[in-house]
Scaffold this motif. Structure first.
Motif, PDB file in Angstrom:
ATOM      1  N   THR A 248     -18.877 -13.921   5.827  1.00  0.00           N
ATOM      2  CA  THR A 248     -19.607 -13.259   7.227  1.00  0.00           C
ATOM      3  C   THR A 248     -20.440 -11.804   6.864  1.00  0.00           C
ATOM      4  O   THR A 248     -20.676 -10.979   7.582  1.00  0.00           O
ATOM      5  CB  THR A 248     -18.435 -12.700   7.973  1.00  0.00           C
ATOM      6  OG1 THR A 248     -17.469 -11.941   7.279  1.00  0.00           O
ATOM      7  CG2 THR A 248     -17.576 -13.888   8.726  1.00  0.00           C
ATOM      8  N   THR A 257     -13.944 -14.483  11.824  1.00  0.00           N
ATOM      9  CA  THR A 257     -14.075 -15.816  12.485  1.00  0.00           C
ATOM     10  C   THR A 257     -12.607 -16.277  12.459  1.00  0.00           C
ATOM     11  O   THR A 257     -11.698 -15.994  11.802  1.00  0.00           O
ATOM     12  CB  THR A 257     -14.975 -16.872  11.538  1.00  0.00           C
ATOM     13  OG1 THR A 257     -14.326 -17.033  10.229  1.00  0.00           O
ATOM     14  CG2 THR A 257     -16.417 -16.286  11.573  1.00  0.00           C
ATOM     15  N   PHE A 258     -12.551 -17.351  13.369  1.00  0.00           N
ATOM     16  CA  PHE A 258     -11.567 -18.362  13.448  1.00  0.00           C
ATOM     17  C   PHE A 258     -11.566 -19.568  13.922  1.00  0.00           C
ATOM     18  O   PHE A 258     -12.311 -19.928  14.772  1.00  0.00           O
ATOM     19  CB  PHE A 258     -10.574 -17.642  14.899  1.00  0.00           C
ATOM     20  CG  PHE A 258      -9.968 -16.229  14.734  1.00  0.00           C
ATOM     21  CD1 PHE A 258      -8.980 -15.826  14.044  1.00  0.00           C
ATOM     22  CD2 PHE A 258     -11.015 -15.339  15.476  1.00  0.00           C
ATOM     23  CE1 PHE A 258      -8.702 -14.542  13.990  1.00  0.00           C
ATOM     24  CE2 PHE A 258     -10.605 -13.894  15.413  1.00  0.00           C
ATOM     25  CZ  PHE A 258      -9.423 -13.398  14.789  1.00  0.00           C
ATOM     26  N   PRO A 285     -21.624 -18.273   9.676  1.00  0.00           N
ATOM     27  CA  PRO A 285     -22.121 -18.447  11.101  1.00  0.00           C
ATOM     28  C   PRO A 285     -23.618 -18.114  11.305  1.00  0.00           C
ATOM     29  O   PRO A 285     -24.047 -17.365  10.657  1.00  0.00           O
ATOM     30  CB  PRO A 285     -21.240 -17.298  11.812  1.00  0.00           C
ATOM     31  CG  PRO A 285     -20.498 -16.755  10.707  1.00  0.00           C
ATOM     32  CD  PRO A 285     -21.005 -17.318   9.250  1.00  0.00           C
ATOM     33  N   ALA A 295     -21.641 -14.081  23.474  1.00  0.00           N
ATOM     34  CA  ALA A 295     -21.601 -15.583  22.965  1.00  0.00           C
ATOM     35  C   ALA A 295     -19.770 -15.573  22.659  1.00  0.00           C
ATOM     36  O   ALA A 295     -19.226 -14.510  22.331  1.00  0.00           O
ATOM     37  CB  ALA A 295     -22.281 -15.706  21.563  1.00  0.00           C
ATOM     38  N   ASN A 296     -19.370 -16.888  22.885  1.00  0.00           N
ATOM     39  CA  ASN A 296     -18.033 -17.244  22.567  1.00  0.00           C
ATOM     40  C   ASN A 296     -17.661 -17.850  21.218  1.00  0.00           C
ATOM     41  O   ASN A 296     -16.705 -17.738  20.700  1.00  0.00           O
ATOM     42  CB  ASN A 296     -17.509 -17.823  23.683  1.00  0.00           C
ATOM     43  CG  ASN A 296     -17.442 -17.562  24.942  1.00  0.00           C
ATOM     44  OD1 ASN A 296     -17.027 -15.932  24.981  1.00  0.00           O
ATOM     45  ND2 ASN A 296     -17.813 -18.040  26.110  1.00  0.00           N
ATOM     46  N   LYS A 297     -18.811 -18.640  20.586  1.00  0.00           N
ATOM     47  CA  LYS A 297     -18.646 -19.539  19.594  1.00  0.00           C
ATOM     48  C   LYS A 297     -19.732 -19.194  18.822  1.00  0.00           C
ATOM     49  O   LYS A 297     -21.129 -19.154  19.423  1.00  0.00           O
ATOM     50  CB  LYS A 297     -18.209 -20.840  19.567  1.00  0.00           C
ATOM     51  CG  LYS A 297     -16.831 -21.046  20.098  1.00  0.00           C
ATOM     52  CD  LYS A 297     -16.520 -22.606  20.322  1.00  0.00           C
ATOM     53  CE  LYS A 297     -15.063 -22.615  20.751  1.00  0.00           C
ATOM     54  NZ  LYS A 297     -14.817 -24.334  20.846  1.00  0.00           N
ATOM     55  N   ASP A 318     -18.196 -25.273  14.507  1.00  0.00           N
ATOM     56  CA  ASP A 318     -18.323 -24.037  15.070  1.00  0.00           C
ATOM     57  C   ASP A 318     -17.142 -23.280  15.067  1.00  0.00           C
ATOM     58  O   ASP A 318     -15.922 -23.996  14.968  1.00  0.00           O
ATOM     59  CB  ASP A 318     -19.054 -24.093  16.427  1.00  0.00           C
ATOM     60  CG  ASP A 318     -18.193 -24.789  17.330  1.00  0.00           C
ATOM     61  OD1 ASP A 318     -16.868 -25.030  17.051  1.00  0.00           O
ATOM     62  OD2 ASP A 318     -18.676 -25.379  18.494  1.00  0.00           O
ATOM     63  N   VAL A 319     -17.164 -21.997  15.136  1.00  0.00           N
ATOM     64  CA  VAL A 319     -15.985 -21.268  15.237  1.00  0.00           C
ATOM     65  C   VAL A 319     -15.929 -20.282  16.307  1.00  0.00           C
ATOM     66  O   VAL A 319     -16.979 -19.859  16.535  1.00  0.00           O
ATOM     67  CB  VAL A 319     -15.945 -20.419  13.845  1.00  0.00           C
ATOM     68  CG1 VAL A 319     -15.612 -21.459  12.785  1.00  0.00           C
ATOM     69  CG2 VAL A 319     -17.189 -19.512  13.330  1.00  0.00           C
ATOM     70  N   GLU A 320     -14.512 -19.745  16.658  1.00  0.00           N
ATOM     71  CA  GLU A 320     -14.670 -18.383  17.540  1.00  0.00           C
ATOM     72  C   GLU A 320     -14.848 -17.207  16.518  1.00  0.00           C
ATOM     73  O   GLU A 320     -14.378 -17.288  15.254  1.00  0.00           O
ATOM     74  CB  GLU A 320     -13.242 -18.462  18.152  1.00  0.00           C
ATOM     75  CG  GLU A 320     -13.182 -19.764  19.070  1.00  0.00           C
ATOM     76  CD  GLU A 320     -11.944 -19.794  20.098  1.00  0.00           C
ATOM     77  OE1 GLU A 320     -10.952 -19.173  19.431  1.00  0.00           O
ATOM     78  OE2 GLU A 320     -11.953 -20.553  20.926  1.00  0.00           O
ATOM     79  N   PHE A 321     -15.092 -16.226  17.272  1.00  0.00           N
ATOM     80  CA  PHE A 321     -15.245 -15.055  16.547  1.00  0.00           C
ATOM     81  C   PHE A 321     -14.856 -13.718  17.422  1.00  0.00           C
ATOM     82  O   PHE A 321     -15.036 -13.694  18.608  1.00  0.00           O
ATOM     83  CB  PHE A 321     -16.412 -14.669  15.870  1.00  0.00           C
ATOM     84  CG  PHE A 321     -17.689 -14.496  17.015  1.00  0.00           C
ATOM     85  CD1 PHE A 321     -18.097 -13.211  17.241  1.00  0.00           C
ATOM     86  CD2 PHE A 321     -18.143 -15.440  17.882  1.00  0.00           C
ATOM     87  CE1 PHE A 321     -19.054 -12.984  18.107  1.00  0.00           C
ATOM     88  CE2 PHE A 321     -19.014 -15.338  18.763  1.00  0.00           C
ATOM     89  CZ  PHE A 321     -19.278 -13.950  18.987  1.00  0.00           C
ATOM     90  N   ILE A 322     -14.642 -12.604  16.625  1.00  0.00           N
ATOM     91  CA  ILE A 322     -14.539 -11.260  17.357  1.00  0.00           C
ATOM     92  C   ILE A 322     -15.428 -10.127  16.689  1.00  0.00           C
ATOM     93  O   ILE A 322     -15.621 -10.346  15.239  1.00  0.00           O
ATOM     94  CB  ILE A 322     -13.184 -10.689  17.404  1.00  0.00           C
ATOM     95  CG1 ILE A 322     -12.412 -10.746  16.050  1.00  0.00           C
ATOM     96  CG2 ILE A 322     -12.237 -11.760  18.313  1.00  0.00           C
ATOM     97  CD1 ILE A 322     -11.106  -9.891  15.975  1.00  0.00           C
TER      98      ILE A 322
END
Length: 325
Positions: A248, A257-258, A285, A295-297, A318-322
């Motif tokens: 990242t 990322t998750f 990503p 965005a969510n992913k 793809d991944v989820e993230f904060i």
């Protein structure tokens, strides 16, 4: 008794009538033959057309247009010969330009005299040259200065492999460029030369083939060379994978990322299997053009990998993230 006499008389009349009819028919046939022989023994003038093929164009020129694509001439001869000629005369006249004096009449427009063609056609038709007369004194055509340029060769090859075999390296073409000769206006339209279409199936060994090139217009262009060698280096492949952390670093924003790890799947030649290391890969990503606040992913992309692996894919894709403060 009287009936028998009458019947015999009728039979005689019928025989005489048939004999007279037969004699008349023979007379008509003989008369027609004599009439035909008399007519065929007389002289006639007949017009013929032959298509023209020009050969032996000067080395520094290119034939770009046949202004006169046919030649029309008259032959004066006895009917016997003209009858035979009408059934046997060739439809094409080949003109070898190296045997004629070429004159220039306008820019790129040239002509030859039809006078020397008398001998050519006379030999072709086996007649006296004095019997031939042309409707035109000259035959015209366009010649343009021959120029050249080099262009890339593009293959049109379709290959399927046996089992787990595949290309070890990209297909090589030698030479990779060819020289195209033609007029300047024609060469401006040529950007690449393609090979003939070739299909190879169930390949599992190194392969080398000669492939002819496709000339886009044989009348306007010449290719040198007109064929190339194509080499395919083949190896047996196996599937493999590495698990690496998702990078990242380098973006404007800090994100987490998750999940934090990603699995990269690929195929590699058996002879290179021991060369593979997880440190040779990087996955990140895709944040370019993405509004991270909405965005969510994020899609994942492999940003680094060794050049000897193929068919790369990631899991997950793809991944989820904060966003981190």
């Amino acid at each position: 008794m009287s009936n028998r006499i009458i019947n015999n008389s009728n039979d005689k009349k019928e025989r005489v009538s048939r004999s007279q009819h037969f004699t008349f028919i023979i007379f008509i046939i003989v008369s027609a033959i004599f009439w035909l022989l008399i007519k065929l023994s007389q002289e006639y003038s007949e017009t013929y057309n032959m298509s023209i093929t020009y050969q032996d164009v000067p080395n520094n020129k290119l034939l770009t247009q046949k202004i006169d694509s046919t030649v029309k001439f008259n032959i004066t001869a006895r009917g016997f010969y003209l009858l035979e000629l009408s059934m046997l005369h060739p439809e094409e006249l080949v003109i070898h330009l190296k045997n004629y004096t070429i004159h220039k009449s306008d820019e790129n427009v040239y002509y030859i005299s039809t006078l020397p063609l008398n001998e050519n056609i006379a030999k072709l038709l086996d007649i006296d040259p004095s019997l031939i007369s042309f409707s035109k004194n000259t035959l015209s055509f366009k010649l343009e200065k021959l120029v050249s340029k080099q262009v890339n060769v593009v293959s049109k090859i379709n290959v399927t492999f046996e089992g787990s075999y595949n290309l070890y390296k990209p297909i090589t073409i030698k030479p990779s460029k060819v020289t195209v000769y033609g007029s300047q206006t024609g060469l401006d339209t040529i950007h690449a030369i393609y090979t003939k279409a070739v299909e190879l199936t169930n390949i599992k060994e190194n392969t080398m083939i000669d492939i002819a090139l496709e000339n886009p217009n044989t009348k306007l262009f010449r290719l040198n060379p007109d064929k190339v060698k194509m080499s395919l280096e083949i190896a047996k492949f196996t599937q493999s994978k590495v698990v690496i952390p998702i990078s990242t670093n380098g973006g404007r924003y800090q994100i987490e990322t998750f999940p934090k790890m990603d699995t990269i799947y690929f195929i590699v030649a058996l002879k290179d299997f021991e060369r593979v290391s997880a440190t040779q890969f990087m996955v990140s990503p895709e944040i370019s053009g993405v509004n991270l606040k909405e965005a969510n992913k994020l899609l994942l992309k492999v940003t680094k990998h060794p050049d000897f692996v193929k068919n790369i894919r990631t899991e997950p894709t793809d991944v989820e993230f904060i966003l981190l403060k």
